[in-house]
Scaffold this active site. Structure first.
Site, PDB file in Angstrom:
ATOM      1  N   CYS A  71       9.980  -8.895   4.740  1.00 34.07           N
ATOM      2  CA  CYS A  71       9.700  -8.815   6.189  1.00 34.07           C
ATOM      3  C   CYS A  71       9.592 -10.240   6.710  1.00 34.07           C
ATOM      4  CB  CYS A  71       8.429  -8.007   6.458  1.00 34.07           C
ATOM      5  SG  CYS A  71       6.976  -8.598   5.579  1.00 34.07           S
ATOM      6  N   PRO A  74       0.784  -1.236   0.000  1.00 36.47           N
ATOM      7  CA  PRO A  74       0.000   0.000   0.000  1.00 36.47           C
ATOM      8  C   PRO A  74       0.815   1.284   0.000  1.00 36.47           C
ATOM      9  CG  PRO A  74       0.033  -0.916   2.212  1.00 36.47           C
ATOM     10  CD  PRO A  74       0.784  -1.876   1.330  1.00 36.47           C
TER      11      PRO A  74
HETATM   12  C1  LIG Z   1       5.162  -6.856   1.071  1.00 33.21           C
HETATM   13  S1  LIG Z   1       3.831  -6.199   0.161  1.00 33.21           S
HETATM   14  C2  LIG Z   1       4.477  -4.649  -0.309  1.00 33.21           C
HETATM   15  C3  LIG Z   1       4.445  -3.556   0.758  1.00 33.21           C
HETATM   16  C4  LIG Z   1       4.839  -2.207   0.197  1.00 33.21           C
HETATM   17  N1  LIG Z   1       6.130  -2.227  -0.444  1.00 33.21           N
HETATM   18  C5  LIG Z   1       4.861  -1.100   1.247  1.00 33.21           C
HETATM   19  O1  LIG Z   1       5.928  -0.693   1.708  1.00 33.21           O
HETATM   20  O2  LIG Z   1       3.781  -0.609   1.595  1.00 33.21           O
HETATM   21  C6  LIG Z   1       3.949  -7.131  -1.319  1.00 33.21           C
HETATM   22  C7  LIG Z   1       3.161  -6.616  -2.526  1.00 33.21           C
HETATM   23  O3  LIG Z   1       3.615  -7.366  -3.668  1.00 33.21           O
HETATM   24  C8  LIG Z   1       2.570  -7.408  -4.610  1.00 33.21           C
HETATM   25  N2  LIG Z   1       2.936  -8.437  -5.577  1.00 33.21           N
HETATM   26  C9  LIG Z   1       3.048  -9.776  -5.380  1.00 33.21           C
HETATM   27  N3  LIG Z   1       3.479 -10.379  -6.493  1.00 33.21           N
HETATM   28  C10 LIG Z   1       3.642  -9.425  -7.433  1.00 33.21           C
HETATM   29  C11 LIG Z   1       4.067  -9.430  -8.800  1.00 33.21           C
HETATM   30  N4  LIG Z   1       4.411 -10.557  -9.420  1.00 33.21           N
HETATM   31  N5  LIG Z   1       4.104  -8.247  -9.447  1.00 33.21           N
HETATM   32  C12 LIG Z   1       3.748  -7.091  -8.840  1.00 33.21           C
HETATM   33  N6  LIG Z   1       3.349  -7.028  -7.562  1.00 33.21           N
HETATM   34  C13 LIG Z   1       3.294  -8.176  -6.865  1.00 33.21           C
HETATM   35  C14 LIG Z   1       1.358  -7.657  -3.744  1.00 33.21           C
HETATM   36  O4  LIG Z   1       0.171  -7.265  -4.421  1.00 33.21           O
HETATM   37  C15 LIG Z   1       1.654  -6.792  -2.511  1.00 33.21           C
HETATM   38  O5  LIG Z   1       1.039  -5.541  -2.640  1.00 33.21           O
END
Ligand SMILES: C[S@@+](CC[C@H](N)C(=O)[O-])C[C@H]1O[C@@H](n2cnc3c(N)ncnc32)[C@H](O)[C@@H]1O
Length: 441
Positions: free
Chosen positions: A368, A255
């Site tokens: 994380c 987010p």
């Molecule tokens: C750990 S969360 C990210 C938190 C964010 N970086 C923050 O600091 O608020 C992981 C994110 O990776 C996205 N995600 C997972 N696989 C993905 C892919 N193949 N391509 C793009 N986004 C991806 C998910 O939708 C999720 O929003």
């Protein structure tokens, strides 16, 4: 008392949603229809009751087994949840025992187990009379930490960090963590610290005590002066060292906590995420903060920027085991079976991220996670592939202790960052993160 019963009814639904229907707690909280109609005090009570029951599930179940003559039949699972919630109030929350017993008995009837009201009454009264010394003994001996850690997680933590550190991490998981904020304007830290009764962290963020309730009601939220972000979560974007005007790609961005940091540093950010709903939240968050970024809904494995860039941040999806203090449901919902697909995804995302870099550009990889499979093992696999001539040529760019003021103990001998919830305990700990910085050759 009726309002109290409504809060406990919501807690019963939520606990069942997490443990029986395997829904993450945050999602269950968002989806629960009646929760929003409760007043903020009851809503907070319901949330805290469920979170504490999940945090203390091992102890609650050990106590239940001790108090029952024979195990509960599977069809009485909802009754088990009533007992967990009642015992949690008596043994871990400061609920007056008569209120905990009375509402639990009424909840038993409401949940359709009227024939078991006497059993619930007897168990909770006995727990109130007899069990506090047992719980105090479990706390003092460290047994509480072990009991509340599922075996899969205990084995993984011990294998990765050794038994003593696993014990310290499990102890840290027993306490609700403080609330950390990242400021849009770091120069305003002292002002906001005074207004929010917070302490300024060595990195310039703010730390407030836990149990603040609705963060939208805190000073500065509406003005977009800060966003919620754990101290450890604020480190990866900082380690990219983005400069004003530089174009950087934030992969897996939603987010948007890290996107906000990069934008606040003056970079032109391209925020990529494949989840449209989460991207919408990213845009709303940036709007509140008065920050901007270009957003792209795409799979980061195949998407590429129009030209190579000098900075990429990859905050890869992972087990999230480093955030168990905030999300105690994760210990109960995840397990080793989920890791293999995640590590394969991390490998593909890492290779794609390296491929987006211009020569001399930097990639910061973060998860994380407390598990080495999602951290140093992924970097070792990437660097081994590079040595074999596969993929974009990158090499580790070691992180120096001076780059993370006050957090030197998190920097490893190889120059990666590995934070653990058991570190900085005098300040209230921090989430578990792994961060590695690489440079394109
Ligand atoms: C750990 S969360 C990210 C938190 C964010 N970086 C923050 O600091 O608020 C992981 C994110 O990776 C996205 N995600 C997972 N696989 C993905 C892919 N193949 N391509 C793009 N986004 C991806 C998910 O939708 C999720 O929003």
């Amino acid at each position: 008392m009726t309002a109290g019963l409504d809060a406990r009814t919501a807690a019963l639904d939520l606990l069942g949603e997490v443990l029986e229907r395997r829904t993450p707690l945050d999602e269950a909280l968002q989806q629960h229809k009646k929760l929003a109609s409760l007043d903020s005090r009851d809503r907070g009570f319901a949330r805290n009751l469920v979170a504490t029951s999940l945090r203390r599930l091992g102890q609650l179940d050990a106590v239940t087994a001790q108090l029952l003559d024979r195990p509960l039949k599977p069809k009485l699972e909802a009754l088990r949840q009533v007992l967990r919630l009642g015992l949690c109030q008596i043994l871990f929350l400061e609920t007056p025992p008569h209120a905990a017993v009375d509402t639990s008995v009424r909840l038993t009837a409401k949940a359709g187990f009227g024939g078991h009201k006497g059993l619930v009454n007897a168990i909770l009264r006995r727990a109130d009379r007899e069990l506090r010394p047992l719980i105090a003994g479990q706390e003092a001996s460290g047994e509480a930490a072990r009991l509340n850690t599922p075996n899969w997680l205990w084995d993984a933590l011990s294998a990765a960090h050794g038994e003593a550190v696993a014990q310290a991490i499990a102890e840290a998981h027993l306490t609700e963590p403080p609330l950390d904020l990242t400021l849009k304007d770091p120069a305003s830290a002292d002002d906001w610290a005074a207004r929010l009764d917070a302490r300024v962290l060595p990195t310039g963020g703010l730390r407030l005590s836990s149990g603040q309730g609705d963060v939208a009601k805190l000073a500065g939220y509406r003005d977009g002066a800060w966003w919620v972000q754990d101290l450890a979560a604020s480190l990866p974007a900082r380690l990219l060292r983005a400069r004003p005007g530089q174009t950087v790609v934030d992969l897996c961005a939603a987010p948007g906590g890290k996107t906000a940091q990069l934008a606040a540093a003056g970079a032109q950010v391209i925020a990529v995420d494949r989840d449209v709903g989460r991207l919408k939240r990213l845009t709303q968050n940036l709007d509140r903060l008065g920050l901007t970024a270009a957003t792209v809904e795409a799979d980061a494995i195949s998407w590429r920027p129009s030209a190579p860039v000098t900075g990429v941040l990859l905050d890869a999806p992972c087990s999230a085991t480093g955030t168990l203090r905030r999300h105690p449901d994760i210990a109960r919902l995840k397990g080793p079976k989920q890791f293999a697909p995640l590590t394969a995804l991390q490998d593909r995302l890492l290779a794609a991220a390296a491929d987006m870099l211009a020569p001399g550009g930097h990639l910061v990889y973060a998860t994380c996670s407390l598990l080495p499979e999602e951290g140093p093992a992924r970097i070792a696999a990437l660097l081994a592939a590079v040595r074999r001539g596969g993929g974009a040529p990158v090499a580790r760019d070691p992180i120096a202790a001076e780059e993370v003021p006050g957090l030197g103990e998190t920097v490893t001998a190889e120059g990666d960052l590995r934070s653990l919830p058991s570190q900085l305990s005098e300040l209230g700990g921090l989430d578990g993160f792994y961060v590695c910085r690489l440079r394109r050759q």
